[in-house]
Design an enzyme around this catalytic site. Sequence first.
Site, short mmCIF file in Angstrom:
data_model
loop_
_atom_site.label_atom_id
_atom_site.label_comp_id
_atom_site.label_asym_id
_atom_site.label_seq_id
_atom_site.Cartn_x
_atom_site.Cartn_y
_atom_site.Cartn_z
N MET A 261 0.81 -1.21 0.00
CA MET A 261 0.00 0.00 0.00
C MET A 261 0.84 1.27 0.00
SD MET A 261 -3.32 -0.42 -0.10
CE MET A 261 -4.55 0.32 0.98
N TYR B 272 -9.21 5.17 -4.62
CA TYR B 272 -8.60 3.86 -4.32
C TYR B 272 -7.28 3.95 -3.56
CZ TYR B 272 -6.28 3.93 -9.07
OH TYR B 272 -5.57 4.21 -10.20
N GLU B 273 -6.82 2.79 -3.11
CA GLU B 273 -5.63 2.71 -2.23
C GLU B 273 -5.82 3.54 -0.96
OE1 GLU B 273 -3.33 0.60 -2.76
OE2 GLU B 273 -3.80 0.12 -4.84
N GLY B 274 -7.02 3.52 -0.41
CA GLY B 274 -7.32 4.34 0.76
C GLY B 274 -7.85 5.68 0.29
N ARG C 221 0.61 3.98 -2.75
CA ARG C 221 0.02 5.28 -2.47
C ARG C 221 0.81 6.42 -3.10
NH1 ARG C 221 -2.44 4.39 3.70
NH2 ARG C 221 -4.27 3.30 2.90
#
Lengths: 582, 582
Positions: B290, B434-436, B294
Amino acid sequence: MIEYTPPVEDYRFLLNDVLDFEAAMADMGKDIDADLAAAVLEEAGKLCAQTLAPINREGDEEGSRLVDGAVRTPPGFADAYREFVAGGWAALSGDPEWGGQGLPFILQLWLDEMMSAANLSFGLFPGLTRGAAEAIADHATEELKATYLPRMVSGEWTGAMALTESGAGTDLALLKTKAVDAGDGSFAVTGQKIFISSGDHDFGGNIVHLVLARLPDAPAGVKGISLFLVPKFLPDADGEFTIRNTMSVGALEKKMGIHAQPTCVMNYDEATGWLVGEPHRGLAAMFTMMNAERLMVGIQGLGIAGAAYQQAAAYARERLQGRSADGARSPVAIIEHADVRRMLLNVRAFVEAGRALAGWTALQLDRAHGHADPQERAKADGLVALLTPVVKAAFTDFGFEGAVEAQQVFGGHGYIREWGMEQYVRDARIAQIYEGTNGVQAMDLVGRKLSMAGGKVAEEFFDLIAADLEADAQTDAAAPVAQRTATALGLLREATAGLQGAEVNALGAAAHDYLRLFALVSFGWMWTRMAAAAAGGDTLFHKSKVEMAHYFATRVLPQTEGLAASISEGEGPIMAMDAEAF
Amino acid sequence: MIEYTPPVEDYRFLLNDVLDFEAAMADMGKDIDADLAAAVLEEAGKLCAQTLAPINREGDEEGSRLVDGAVRTPPGFADAYREFVAGGWAALSGDPEWGGQGLPFILQLWLDEMMSAANLSFGLFPGLTRGAAEAIADHATEELKATYLPRMVSGEWTGAMALTESGAGTDLALLKTKAVDAGDGSFAVTGQKIFISSGDHDFGGNIVHLVLARLPDAPAGVKGISLFLVPKFLPDADGEFTIRNTMSVGALEKKMGIHAQPTCVMNYDEATGWLVGEPHRGLAAMFTMMNAERLMVGIQGLGIAGAAYQQAAAYARERLQGRSADGARSPVAIIEHADVRRMLLNVRAFVEAGRALAGWTALQLDRAHGHADPQERAKADGLVALLTPVVKAAFTDFGFEGAVEAQQVFGGHGYIREWGMEQYVRDARIAQIYEGTNGVQAMDLVGRKLSMAGGKVAEEFFDLIAADLEADAQTDAAAPVAQRTATALGLLREATAGLQGAEVNALGAAAHDYLRLFALVSFGWMWTRMAAAAAGGDTLFHKSKVEMAHYFATRVLPQTEGLAASISEGEGPIMAMDAEAF
């Protein structure tokens, strides 16, 4: 299916407690009570929720299509339109002389809000028809009016505006479509137009295009443009509209959104039309349409943001993720998380202030048309002119941003089509562009509108806000909102003074930020009034109005500081760079 | 066709004059000259411009499709991917132990920028592969590494991350996918995952899914999640990967954008997988992926905004509309109009500062991995951890806003698909989610990251900025930019102090605005450094850098005032309202 709940409770509150609708109507010599007005909105809301909202998603997926040269709208649209017309909704605010119901414009604008919330693509059909009818009513011959207006006001026939060409958008001086006198009172119109909303459809009835074109002897530039009424069907010997005019849909534009709305490339091939207004004075007639349309387009941004807010709030109350702030419970509804609240509150802070400001502006429009005193009419007219670019641009900017924030609440699901949130974003985007881009609106505000009556119109508007703030500051719940708004109003007055007599580039450099500053102050004014009006009540509705006002004042209004600072920098930083360095 | 011009001149400027690339490399004991680095980027740029950009529009129109259970990517994608791999681009920054070229991460991140600019849907394939390979390298057994990494690092095989389930997005504690020990060292993985980028494709080779699942004895919550490597093809008796694993694409998600990217609903039906890392420690392994991802996602926002800027600037130089400011010429290129300039300058003010900040952050990542001194490594690692949520969230927020502003320059044409501007907007939107989500990033910043080492990491970063500002203020051209940034840094320090020891809701209430404030100060820092670096030069390039820095400082940086004021209001206005009143 995506549900839509018409904001009828809010309309009632605004009519009764904030905008003092009955007194405003009485002042114009009209006897309409607020209950009746709310009942009309409630009925309109049912149609929007039950008929228009349910076909919105499929309308996006299917889109309007061109089949053998004719537009086929998505499933349900033609039936919904006929239901809309049969219910008398197309004629709501129409002139009684032509069969309209003559209800106040404030009801029309809020109906527009609900239509936009439920189904923007659909709402454009009656919206454009009204604009076209208004131009015809103001500028066409009695014969044209008698022929076209009754069926346009009822909605039996629809309207379309054919202005833009591929080389002529904002700058209509460049347009090339020609019209030649046919010698029988009609003209032969030839040219291609693009981006023509509602250019064709399968609802039945005639489609009345208002086309900008040049006469052979026309001077160059915008002073050589005339307006023509060009119907899809021409009258035969019996006066029935059976003869197909020589105009056709060249293509449907493939767009980011409003897929159900047939945005046409139109070809006019010596199509028969009639002059509307004076030769070479088409732009004046067109601006009649444009001004009413611009308010309506602003309302589109409001409507979509309101609908998107509803979905996001409902989702946030149900979606379980994460831990409560005290760490004790997990998972919790995401409405407990501060950052999710922030997004929702942001959208709502705009939507409810926008709804109030739209109502206030619409009441001014009602006064401008209906007040007995010409001075009052002129004053109201000035205020509408001042607010029109603000409503158009700020409502569509905040509306788009609101749709994006509401989408964000859904996380990954917001990006997936079936949830409908991304459609709001795609649909809302057009409203920032059409009917004059928001940049054009901002220039209109700082250029034309601020200088009306030597700046007096703006000054009177600011004085009016200041007086309200002072009065509402007497109410405890509204006082902090009033004070902060007064500070922001000070920044706005200062920025306004700084633009007096400014050159074009200085105006252009300030325009966008100035319009946003103007809008935020206006929203603060409305929140102050709403907080004061709600202060007495102890329902959840009233309590949350006061809380929303405080949220706006503390968390949104501070933006005004940066805007004012940015405006004060002038044109230097924007004009410095060589064009070739971009 | 939409042309893309790789920003190689900018990379050269940053490498040589701003980030002092050679010295940074030398400090890590690496001998790579800036010319070589720029040459690599130039070659990579050619591939992006000539191979990836030309298939981007059609990729959007055609989309990836599911045909008989298998994904078919749009025309040209499979060939482009094979070309990309054959050119060694997939292995650029890969670990030499597994066949990678081991080039610095700064080159990787800028390659990512160009890929995202040219074709975001395409760029996700190698991007996710790198993330998955990194998790395997850091956590898997030697056997799994030896089997999978060489072919993943080369790009022959691709990777996918299977985390999200319909009820478990941000909150992975809720996930339900199960894994059962098969007794032969493998596990049987069963469950459904959604939003799986690159879940399947037709590029050939294996597809290595990293799947989060629970073992039967797993504790509840996030401490009971394990990570499994689940390949599409399993090895047969000869060690050839010919046996189809029991996993399948249930559907392709229908999305707002990145249509060419196959975002899959994946079904694992007792699919064979192997544990990566310790049982129940899957989240730690996942965060390895992640964090790298990010940064990459932030760069996606940068890439798209940069591409959209190029199109808009070119259009603005060519599109003729309206009158010159002095009224003498008409029509003129719209680049002459102040409000058009404002939009372009806004986008560019972010893009060029973001590009610089991305480069600086990537150099820290290189130090964190490659510096001989463990203290230097730890320090760099802390800075990367601090900047990661800022790069992810701010770059994608400003990137999306930039794409919208660039689209606005096109007026109505921006809304029409063939021009490609609306695709940028739709594609850019996903990177905020996405990705948090960006809300999660903001919470990560104010929660986890600000409190690292008792707040010292942030403090050191601010000190570093302050020192640079002081030094650069000695250069006349940079001085006003440095001064204004220093003022904004003061606001940031104050806001940071106000968050020390704050409760969850207070952090959540501040998070979004704080991250934006942090980003603007960081951009101001980069603009100061760029202005100082460009001050000596007399080319148009250098002159415009200084002008851009002034634009940023005067017209963008003032936003920090409102943000700081808003943050100072605390959680009250956000937490006041009852959940049921939303």
